[in-house]
Motif scaffolding. Sequence first.
Motif, PDB file in Angstrom:
ATOM      1  N   UNK A   1      19.442  10.521  -6.729  1.00 18.35           N
ATOM      2  CA  UNK A   1      19.259  10.459  -5.278  1.00 18.35           C
ATOM      3  C   UNK A   1      17.804  10.741  -4.919  1.00 18.35           C
ATOM      4  N   UNK A   2      17.201  11.711  -5.602  1.00 20.80           N
ATOM      5  CA  UNK A   2      15.789  12.005  -5.363  1.00 20.80           C
ATOM      6  C   UNK A   2      14.908  10.798  -5.652  1.00 20.80           C
ATOM      7  N   UNK A   3      15.195  10.088  -6.752  1.00 18.57           N
ATOM      8  CA  UNK A   3      14.450   8.877  -7.093  1.00 18.57           C
ATOM      9  C   UNK A   3      14.695   7.790  -6.044  1.00 18.57           C
ATOM     10  N   UNK A   4      15.942   7.668  -5.588  1.00 20.40           N
ATOM     11  CA  UNK A   4      16.282   6.681  -4.555  1.00 20.40           C
ATOM     12  C   UNK A   4      15.467   6.928  -3.285  1.00 20.40           C
ATOM     13  N   UNK A   5      15.469   8.166  -2.803  1.00 24.41           N
ATOM     14  CA  UNK A   5      14.730   8.490  -1.585  1.00 24.41           C
ATOM     15  C   UNK A   5      13.227   8.281  -1.791  1.00 24.41           C
ATOM     16  N   UNK A   6      12.718   8.791  -2.905  1.00 27.80           N
ATOM     17  CA  UNK A   6      11.279   8.669  -3.155  1.00 27.80           C
ATOM     18  C   UNK A   6      10.862   7.202  -3.248  1.00 27.80           C
ATOM     19  N   UNK A   7      11.663   6.395  -3.953  1.00 34.30           N
ATOM     20  CA  UNK A   7      11.332   4.983  -4.118  1.00 34.30           C
ATOM     21  C   UNK A   7      11.263   4.268  -2.783  1.00 34.30           C
ATOM     22  N   UNK A   8      12.221   4.527  -1.904  1.00 35.59           N
ATOM     23  CA  UNK A   8      12.230   3.847  -0.609  1.00 35.59           C
ATOM     24  C   UNK A   8      11.106   4.347   0.300  1.00 35.59           C
ATOM     25  N   UNK A   9      10.811   5.649   0.223  1.00 38.06           N
ATOM     26  CA  UNK A   9       9.684   6.194   0.990  1.00 38.06           C
ATOM     27  C   UNK A   9       8.386   5.559   0.516  1.00 38.06           C
ATOM     28  N   UNK A  10       8.194   5.505  -0.797  1.00 33.81           N
ATOM     29  CA  UNK A  10       6.961   4.971  -1.391  1.00 33.81           C
ATOM     30  C   UNK A  10       6.770   3.501  -1.026  1.00 33.81           C
ATOM     31  N   UNK A  11       7.839   2.704  -1.166  1.00 34.19           N
ATOM     32  CA  UNK A  11       7.737   1.271  -0.890  1.00 34.19           C
ATOM     33  C   UNK A  11       7.528   1.014   0.596  1.00 34.19           C
ATOM     34  N   UNK A  12       8.296   1.690   1.456  1.00 34.14           N
ATOM     35  CA  UNK A  12       8.167   1.458   2.891  1.00 34.14           C
ATOM     36  C   UNK A  12       6.787   1.848   3.406  1.00 34.14           C
ATOM     37  N   UNK A  13       6.316   3.042   3.011  1.00 39.03           N
ATOM     38  CA  UNK A  13       4.992   3.479   3.451  1.00 39.03           C
ATOM     39  C   UNK A  13       3.908   2.585   2.853  1.00 39.03           C
ATOM     40  N   UNK A  14       4.064   2.224   1.579  1.00 37.99           N
ATOM     41  CA  UNK A  14       3.064   1.395   0.914  1.00 37.99           C
ATOM     42  C   UNK A  14       2.939   0.018   1.527  1.00 37.99           C
ATOM     43  N   UNK A  15       4.073  -0.598   1.882  1.00 37.67           N
ATOM     44  CA  UNK A  15       4.005  -1.963   2.420  1.00 37.67           C
ATOM     45  C   UNK A  15       3.445  -1.967   3.843  1.00 37.67           C
ATOM     46  N   UNK A  16       3.823  -0.979   4.660  1.00 36.39           N
ATOM     47  CA  UNK A  16       3.317  -0.964   6.034  1.00 36.39           C
ATOM     48  C   UNK A  16       1.819  -0.670   6.082  1.00 36.39           C
ATOM     49  N   UNK A  17       1.303   0.036   5.082  1.00 33.17           N
ATOM     50  CA  UNK A  17      -0.127   0.352   5.035  1.00 33.17           C
ATOM     51  C   UNK A  17      -0.934  -0.680   4.257  1.00 33.17           C
ATOM     52  N   UNK A  18      -0.261  -1.708   3.731  1.00 32.92           N
ATOM     53  CA  UNK A  18      -0.970  -2.771   3.031  1.00 32.92           C
ATOM     54  C   UNK A  18      -1.286  -2.467   1.587  1.00 32.92           C
ATOM     55  N   UNK A  19      -0.643  -1.442   1.026  1.00 31.99           N
ATOM     56  CA  UNK A  19      -0.886  -1.094  -0.381  1.00 31.99           C
ATOM     57  C   UNK A  19       0.111  -1.742  -1.328  1.00 31.99           C
ATOM     58  N   UNK A  20       1.210  -2.274  -0.777  1.00 24.89           N
ATOM     59  CA  UNK A  20       2.249  -2.945  -1.553  1.00 24.89           C
ATOM     60  C   UNK A  20       2.687  -4.207  -0.815  1.00 24.89           C
ATOM     61  N   UNK A  21       3.266  -5.170  -1.535  1.00 29.69           N
ATOM     62  CA  UNK A  21       3.781  -6.364  -0.859  1.00 29.69           C
ATOM     63  C   UNK A  21       4.893  -5.987   0.127  1.00 29.69           C
ATOM     64  N   UNK A  22       5.026  -6.767   1.192  1.00 26.50           N
ATOM     65  CA  UNK A  22       6.064  -6.492   2.183  1.00 26.50           C
ATOM     66  C   UNK A  22       7.444  -6.679   1.572  1.00 26.50           C
ATOM     67  N   UNK A  23       8.335  -5.731   1.870  1.00 24.55           N
ATOM     68  CA  UNK A  23       9.685  -5.760   1.311  1.00 24.55           C
ATOM     69  C   UNK A  23      10.615  -5.096   2.303  1.00 24.55           C
ATOM     70  N   UNK A  24      11.823  -5.611   2.411  1.00 25.46           N
ATOM     71  CA  UNK A  24      12.772  -5.095   3.391  1.00 25.46           C
ATOM     72  C   UNK A  24      13.477  -3.837   2.949  1.00 25.46           C
TER      73      UNK A  24
END
Length: 402
Positions: A338-361
């Motif tokens: 669960x910790x990995x699940x939360x961290x992964x979604x936080x990392x991807x969401x923050x990264x994509x909105x800031x332009x550090x990762x590709x956009x993903x839903x």
Amino acid sequence: MPAPHSTSSSLSSSLSANSVSTKKSRQWIPPINSVLLTTVATIMVFSLLMVASASIPFAQTKKLGDFYFFYHQLAYMGIGAVLGLLVYFIPLRKTFRLDFIMYALLACLLLIIYTLIGGSVINGSKRWIELGGINFQPSELAKLLMILYTSDYLVRRSEEIRNHWKGFLRLTLIAMGLILFIMLQPDFGSVVIIATCIAAMIFVGGLPMRQFFIIMGAMFLAGTMAIMGASYRLKRVTSFLDPFDDLKNSDYQLGRSIVAFARGEWFGVGYGESIQKLSHLPEAHTDFLLAITGEELGLVGVSFLLVLQIILVTTVMRISYQALARHQTRLSYFAFGVGILFFGQIFVNAGMTMGMLPTKGLTMPFFSYGGSSMVVNLIIVGLLMRIIKESPTIPANQCRYY
């Protein structure tokens, strides 16, 4: 030279003083259940404030009530809280029973297949089942169930995981049954998160380093092929490298998101004063809610949210560690996943909105607008609260069942 009895007396006094100071210091550490609930509740209140602000222009263009999405988010929170409370009262032995997990996985698989046949089409994807005006996304439930199944599997098949390839291959066959159908929806983001959670869990479960790197290489190759095989995925991956070279097409969302952060600077333009939400950033209340937060509340507001998310992940990992210290490995693996699940979604969401990762839903846990994610995450909180309550009371000779 001091007398022996005086030395022992001073030593005992010193130990007593240290014991008292330790107890006093521990009194300042809040209980883990309070930290978990307070953090989640604070993020949810913050979510309601930002969804209300970000969604009004979009709701008006769709001729809905100004607070349509606010009330829906509140309703999802209510449904999730009720289900989480129900889960909290279910003993852990029943939740972690293999037959229950397998039936739940089968039901989830059938729901995912149903979305491909008769599910609602939203933005070109068939991921949702409409239930009386509410859309439910089975892939969100699949994340929880795969973590639950993997935590049980790592205990039952620990010898095979550590010493034989067949341990990993059996787990892969179960996971692929869900992943292949989720890919057909298509929902590449959920597939990446599920695969990442499983990979992290089997690594801490004792998978040899050589096998782990081979598996990671295979996952990277499969991900590359999936990206290359769909033009829209390839555009997303390449567009974030230069988010302003095609603002009318592939870079539109990402470019607007970065502009929102840039306008916000340190303290933001003010709550409710965003310009990007005025139909510039499409559906800003969903995956790009963090960008509107950055525009209206600035770096301070974004930092506040991310600190709360870090506290959330740290608290979940603390639950995992405490269960491991009691030799309750199923519970420990589950909380870790669960910790990995939360961290992964936080990392991807923050990264994509800031332009550090590709956009993903992918949604920000407990923050972005999304009913399925909110409901499932609150069910997870109910399970974690049950672990906090029941774990210390499990007799030592029963811990192997947990």
